[in-house]
Design an enzyme around this catalytic site. Structure first.
Site, PDB file in Angstrom:
ATOM      1  N   ASP A   8       0.849  -1.182   0.000  1.00  0.00           N
ATOM      2  CA  ASP A   8       0.000   0.000   0.000  1.00  0.00           C
ATOM      3  C   ASP A   8       0.895   1.246   0.000  1.00  0.00           C
ATOM      4  OD1 ASP A   8      -2.300   1.725   0.643  1.00  0.00           O
ATOM      5  OD2 ASP A   8      -1.375   1.814   2.638  1.00  0.00           O
ATOM      6  N   ASP A  10      -0.056   5.184   0.878  1.00  0.00           N
ATOM      7  CA  ASP A  10      -0.180   6.135   1.988  1.00  0.00           C
ATOM      8  C   ASP A  10      -0.346   5.421   3.338  1.00  0.00           C
ATOM      9  OD1 ASP A  10      -0.099   8.168   0.043  1.00  0.00           O
ATOM     10  OD2 ASP A  10      -2.260   8.035  -0.252  1.00  0.00           O
TER      11      ASP A  10
HETATM   12 MG   LIG Z   1      -2.808   3.181   3.557  1.00  0.00          MG
END
Ligand SMILES: [Mg+2]
Ligand SMILES: [Zn+2]
Length: 193
Positions: A8, A10
């Site tokens: 992932d 952010d």
């Molecule tokens: Mg995230």
């Protein structure tokens, strides 16, 4: 068929600041470079998978996002590390822009981004991993048949609580991306292929 580590963006690779529209708003965790380099050296594909509904919400354009990702790629290359690919979901069901207004199958926890990556890169999803900070990331890992690892950076703490309430458990909970990577590498080295 290759193994991949889906990561992932952010809250996992960089600080989660909401909806960044420029690369200089992206604060990459210093450990991310070392983690990605280690995965590269082990021969695992590194594939970033990220929900970017900010595009559908009109907070940044798809070109802004591509520019951010080009610069992100370059920042890893400068540190002798390599992101093999970045896949994103730009959709938002309430978008005013018809291009992005849809109930798509690529928004995590749905499996679309992993399927796309698997087709493009020849990935063996059942022997791959997902590292992320949200419940959606853990569910995405489960949905694609990969081994889900939760990091406690970003929304990790809240996610851990939510997952426990739903009786869901990631395969491992790590303080951050580097510890998650070390766990994966340890597991790879002692595992029967
Ligand atoms: Mg995230
Ligand atoms: Zn989508």
């Amino acid at each position: 068929m290759k193994k991949a580590v889906f990561i992932d963006r952010d809250g996992t690779l960089n600080v989660d600041v909401g909806y960044p529209s420029r690369y200089d708003q992206l604060d990459v965790f210093p450990q991310s470079f070392e983690a990605v380099k280690k995965l590269n050296q082990e021969g695992l594909l590194v594939v970033v998978v990220t929900n970017q509904s900010g595009v559908g919400r009109g907070l940044l354009t798809e070109d802004d996002l591509k520019d951010i990702h080009a610069r992100l790629n370059a920042s890893f290359i400068r540190r002798d590390a390599r992101l093999d690919a970045i896949y994103y979901c730009p959709h938002y069901v309430l978008s005013e822009d018809p291009r992005y207004r849809k109930e798509c199958d690529c928004r995590k926890p749905k499996a679309g981004l992993a399927r796309q990556a698997a087709d493009d890169l020849g990935i063996d999803l059942a022997n791959s991993y997902m590292i992320g900070d949200k419940t959606e990331d853990v569910l995405f890992g489960i949905n694609v048949g990969a081994v889900p690892v939760l990091v406690l950076t970003g929304c990790g703490q809240e996610s851990l609580t939510k997952l426990r309430e739903q009786n869901l458990a990631p395969a491992y909970v790590a303080p951050g991306i580097l510890e998650a990577t070390d766990w994966i590498l340890h597991r790879e080295r002692r595992h029967i292929p």
